[in-house]
Design a protein around this motif. Structure first.
Motif, PDB file in Angstrom:
ATOM      1  N   GLY A  70      -2.733  18.682  13.627  1.00 23.29           N
ATOM      2  CA  GLY A  70      -3.630  19.395  12.727  1.00 23.29           C
ATOM      3  C   GLY A  70      -4.798  18.517  12.332  1.00 23.29           C
ATOM      4  N   ASP A  71      -5.064  18.429  11.042  1.00 20.83           N
ATOM      5  CA  ASP A  71      -6.156  17.600  10.552  1.00 20.83           C
ATOM      6  C   ASP A  71      -5.721  16.172  10.256  1.00 20.83           C
ATOM      7  OD1 ASP A  71      -7.951  19.677  10.676  1.00 20.83           O
ATOM      8  OD2 ASP A  71      -7.548  20.339   8.628  1.00 20.83           O
ATOM      9  N   GLY A  72      -4.422  15.880  10.454  1.00 21.66           N
ATOM     10  CA  GLY A  72      -3.926  14.551  10.118  1.00 21.66           C
ATOM     11  C   GLY A  72      -3.239  13.877  11.287  1.00 21.66           C
ATOM     12  N   MET A  73      -2.353  12.935  10.956  1.00 21.54           N
ATOM     13  CA  MET A  73      -1.588  12.199  11.961  1.00 21.54           C
ATOM     14  C   MET A  73      -0.119  12.227  11.560  1.00 21.54           C
ATOM     15  SD  MET A  73      -3.684  10.815  14.307  1.00 21.54           S
ATOM     16  CE  MET A  73      -2.992   9.305  14.969  1.00 21.54           C
ATOM     17  N   ARG A  74       0.727  12.578  12.514  1.00 25.40           N
ATOM     18  CA  ARG A  74       2.171  12.568  12.281  1.00 25.40           C
ATOM     19  C   ARG A  74       2.709  11.169  12.559  1.00 25.40           C
ATOM     20  NH1 ARG A  74       5.685  15.317   9.469  1.00 25.40           N
ATOM     21  NH2 ARG A  74       4.546  17.213  10.110  1.00 25.40           N
ATOM     22  N   LEU A  75       3.345  10.565  11.536  1.00 27.23           N
ATOM     23  CA  LEU A  75       3.987   9.258  11.679  1.00 27.23           C
ATOM     24  C   LEU A  75       5.485   9.478  11.590  1.00 27.23           C
ATOM     25  CD1 LEU A  75       3.719   6.109  11.759  1.00 27.23           C
ATOM     26  CD2 LEU A  75       3.752   6.171   9.258  1.00 27.23           C
ATOM     27  N   ALA A  76       6.229   9.015  12.580  1.00 25.79           N
ATOM     28  CA  ALA A  76       7.676   9.229  12.589  1.00 25.79           C
ATOM     29  C   ALA A  76       8.371   8.015  13.179  1.00 25.79           C
ATOM     30  CB  ALA A  76       8.029  10.477  13.410  1.00 25.79           C
ATOM     31  N   TYR A  77       9.564   7.718  12.657  1.00 28.01           N
ATOM     32  CA  TYR A  77      10.348   6.638  13.249  1.00 28.01           C
ATOM     33  C   TYR A  77      11.838   6.911  13.085  1.00 28.01           C
ATOM     34  CZ  TYR A  77      10.570   4.678   8.435  1.00 28.01           C
ATOM     35  OH  TYR A  77      10.755   4.482   7.090  1.00 28.01           O
ATOM     36  N   THR A  78      12.631   6.262  13.925  1.00 24.11           N
ATOM     37  CA  THR A  78      14.090   6.303  13.863  1.00 24.11           C
ATOM     38  C   THR A  78      14.588   4.870  13.803  1.00 24.11           C
ATOM     39  OG1 THR A  78      14.193   8.343  15.170  1.00 24.11           O
ATOM     40  CG2 THR A  78      16.215   7.031  15.032  1.00 24.11           C
TER      41      THR A  78
ATOM     42  N   GLU B 179      -7.586  12.315   4.982  1.00 18.84           N
ATOM     43  CA  GLU B 179      -8.227  11.442   3.988  1.00 18.84           C
ATOM     44  C   GLU B 179      -7.471  10.131   3.777  1.00 18.84           C
ATOM     45  OE1 GLU B 179      -6.074  14.779   1.683  1.00 18.84           O
ATOM     46  OE2 GLU B 179      -7.300  14.565   3.503  1.00 18.84           O
ATOM     47  N   GLN B 180      -6.234  10.038   4.287  1.00 19.37           N
ATOM     48  CA  GLN B 180      -5.454   8.805   4.163  1.00 19.37           C
ATOM     49  C   GLN B 180      -5.354   8.036   5.483  1.00 19.37           C
ATOM     50  OE1 GLN B 180      -4.273   7.518   1.360  1.00 19.37           O
ATOM     51  NE2 GLN B 180      -5.001   9.239   0.128  1.00 19.37           N
TER      52      GLN B 180
ATOM     53  N   LEU C 265      -4.640   4.037   5.707  1.00 19.52           N
ATOM     54  CA  LEU C 265      -3.413   3.493   6.293  1.00 19.52           C
ATOM     55  C   LEU C 265      -3.743   2.434   7.338  1.00 19.52           C
ATOM     56  CD1 LEU C 265      -0.400   3.354   6.850  1.00 19.52           C
ATOM     57  CD2 LEU C 265      -0.605   5.448   8.230  1.00 19.52           C
ATOM     58  N   ALA C 266      -4.732   2.693   8.181  1.00 19.05           N
ATOM     59  CA  ALA C 266      -5.128   1.702   9.192  1.00 19.05           C
ATOM     60  C   ALA C 266      -5.601   0.410   8.530  1.00 19.05           C
ATOM     61  CB  ALA C 266      -6.230   2.278  10.082  1.00 19.05           C
ATOM     62  N   SER C 267      -6.376   0.530   7.454  1.00 16.49           N
ATOM     63  CA  SER C 267      -6.849  -0.658   6.743  1.00 16.49           C
ATOM     64  C   SER C 267      -5.693  -1.412   6.100  1.00 16.49           C
ATOM     65  CB  SER C 267      -7.862  -0.256   5.664  1.00 16.49           C
ATOM     66  OG  SER C 267      -9.018   0.305   6.246  1.00 16.49           O
ATOM     67  N   ALA C 268      -4.729  -0.677   5.520  1.00 16.69           N
ATOM     68  CA  ALA C 268      -3.567  -1.311   4.893  1.00 16.69           C
ATOM     69  C   ALA C 268      -2.751  -2.085   5.921  1.00 16.69           C
ATOM     70  CB  ALA C 268      -2.696  -0.253   4.219  1.00 16.69           C
ATOM     71  N   LEU C 269      -2.627  -1.546   7.118  1.00 16.83           N
ATOM     72  CA  LEU C 269      -1.895  -2.231   8.186  1.00 16.83           C
ATOM     73  C   LEU C 269      -2.588  -3.539   8.565  1.00 16.83           C
ATOM     74  CD1 LEU C 269      -1.009   0.872  10.362  1.00 16.83           C
ATOM     75  CD2 LEU C 269       0.670  -0.724   9.402  1.00 16.83           C
ATOM     76  N   ARG C 270      -3.900  -3.510   8.643  1.00 26.26           N
ATOM     77  CA  ARG C 270      -4.637  -4.734   9.015  1.00 26.26           C
ATOM     78  C   ARG C 270      -4.512  -5.797   7.926  1.00 26.26           C
ATOM     79  NH1 ARG C 270      -8.533  -0.593  10.793  1.00 26.26           N
ATOM     80  NH2 ARG C 270      -8.447  -0.490  13.080  1.00 26.26           N
TER      81      ARG C 270
ATOM     82  N   TRP D  16       0.875  -1.169   0.000  1.00 25.80           N
ATOM     83  CA  TRP D  16       0.000   0.000   0.000  1.00 25.80           C
ATOM     84  C   TRP D  16       0.912   1.218   0.000  1.00 25.80           C
ATOM     85  CZ3 TRP D  16      -0.378   4.170   3.367  1.00 25.80           C
ATOM     86  CH2 TRP D  16      -1.480   5.014   3.178  1.00 25.80           C
ATOM     87  N   ASP D  17       0.731   2.124  -0.941  1.00 20.55           N
ATOM     88  CA  ASP D  17       1.586   3.299  -1.081  1.00 20.55           C
ATOM     89  C   ASP D  17       0.773   4.577  -0.991  1.00 20.55           C
ATOM     90  OD1 ASP D  17       3.758   1.683  -1.460  1.00 20.55           O
ATOM     91  OD2 ASP D  17       3.962   2.055  -3.608  1.00 20.55           O
ATOM     92  N   TYR D  18       1.381   5.565  -0.369  1.00 21.31           N
ATOM     93  CA  TYR D  18       0.853   6.929  -0.418  1.00 21.31           C
ATOM     94  C   TYR D  18       2.017   7.835  -0.801  1.00 21.31           C
ATOM     95  CZ  TYR D  18      -0.426  11.598   1.103  1.00 21.31           C
ATOM     96  OH  TYR D  18      -0.634  12.956   1.146  1.00 21.31           O
TER      97      TYR D  18
END
Length: 212
Positions: free
Chosen positions: A161-169, A191-192, A196-201, A80-82
């Protein structure tokens, strides 16, 4: 005791018969996680023999190429790509290797455009399958959540804001090709978020299917 090589060759015969018959049910029954990788090896070997002239011993050996290509397509999970406007890509893809119970992972990749000059995949976070439902739930509920991988990597998701911040190291190659702690971050728009949650499942289901 049955000869494993004989059994695999017989299974390979059935596989290319299923290819010729265009029988999805038969293909699915043959390409189980415990047999799929071994079947691909057999098909590789038989296709090589066909290429080197040994096909005279099996007039239909060339069909192994067809079966091999199809098997590889079936076994390769679709990511799954964004993609953002600046060329940064977020990818979710299950690892497709047989693992012990609880040993499989779902790969999360944030790949900046500049990083593709070093590796097309970019630095990836290997998320244990036990953690995937919690990340999907955090995205669904828009709550902050964090986890670590098996080494020193860390992944965090939080509302922004209106989205979710995803970050990793993670410890990986940076854009110069040197090994280092690499930070990756992306703002997942509203809107994604559920996509993303569905793609993870979905990736979790595939990864769990490869566990013994």
């Amino acid at each position: 005791m049955p000869n494993p090589a004989t059994a695999l060759n017989a299974a390979a015969d059935k596989l290319h018969e299923a290819v010729r018959a265009n029988d999805p049910a038969a293909l699915g029954a043959l390409l189980t996680p415990d047999a799929a990788l071994a079947l691909v090896e057999v098909l590789n070997a038989r296709a090589y023999l066909a290429q080197t002239g040994a096909a005279d011993f099996n007039p239909e050996a060339a069909t192994d190429y067809e079966a091999l290509r199809l098997a590889e397509r079936i076994l390769t999970p679709q990511p799954w790509d964004y993609l953002t406007t600046d060329g940064t890509r977020l990818r979710v893809i299950p690892e497709r290797l047989p693992q012990h119970q609880g040993g499989s992972v779902v790969l999360i990749q944030i790949c900046e455009a500049a990083h593709t000059q070093v590796t097309p995949d970019g630095p990836e976070f290997e998320m244990r399958t036990a953690d995937v439902p919690d990340l999907a739930a955090a995205l669904t509920a828009r709550t902050e959540w964090a986890t670590r991988d098996g080494l020193d990597g860390i992944l965090v998701v939080r509302p922004e804001g209106d989205g979710m911040r995803l970050a990793y190291t993670v410890f990986a190659r940076d854009t110069t090709g040197q090994s280092a702690d690499v930070d990756r971050t992306m703002l997942v728009p509203e809107e994604q978020r559920q996509d993303l949650a569905s793609a993870l499942r979905r990736a979790l289901d595939v990864a769990l299917g490869w566990e013994a």
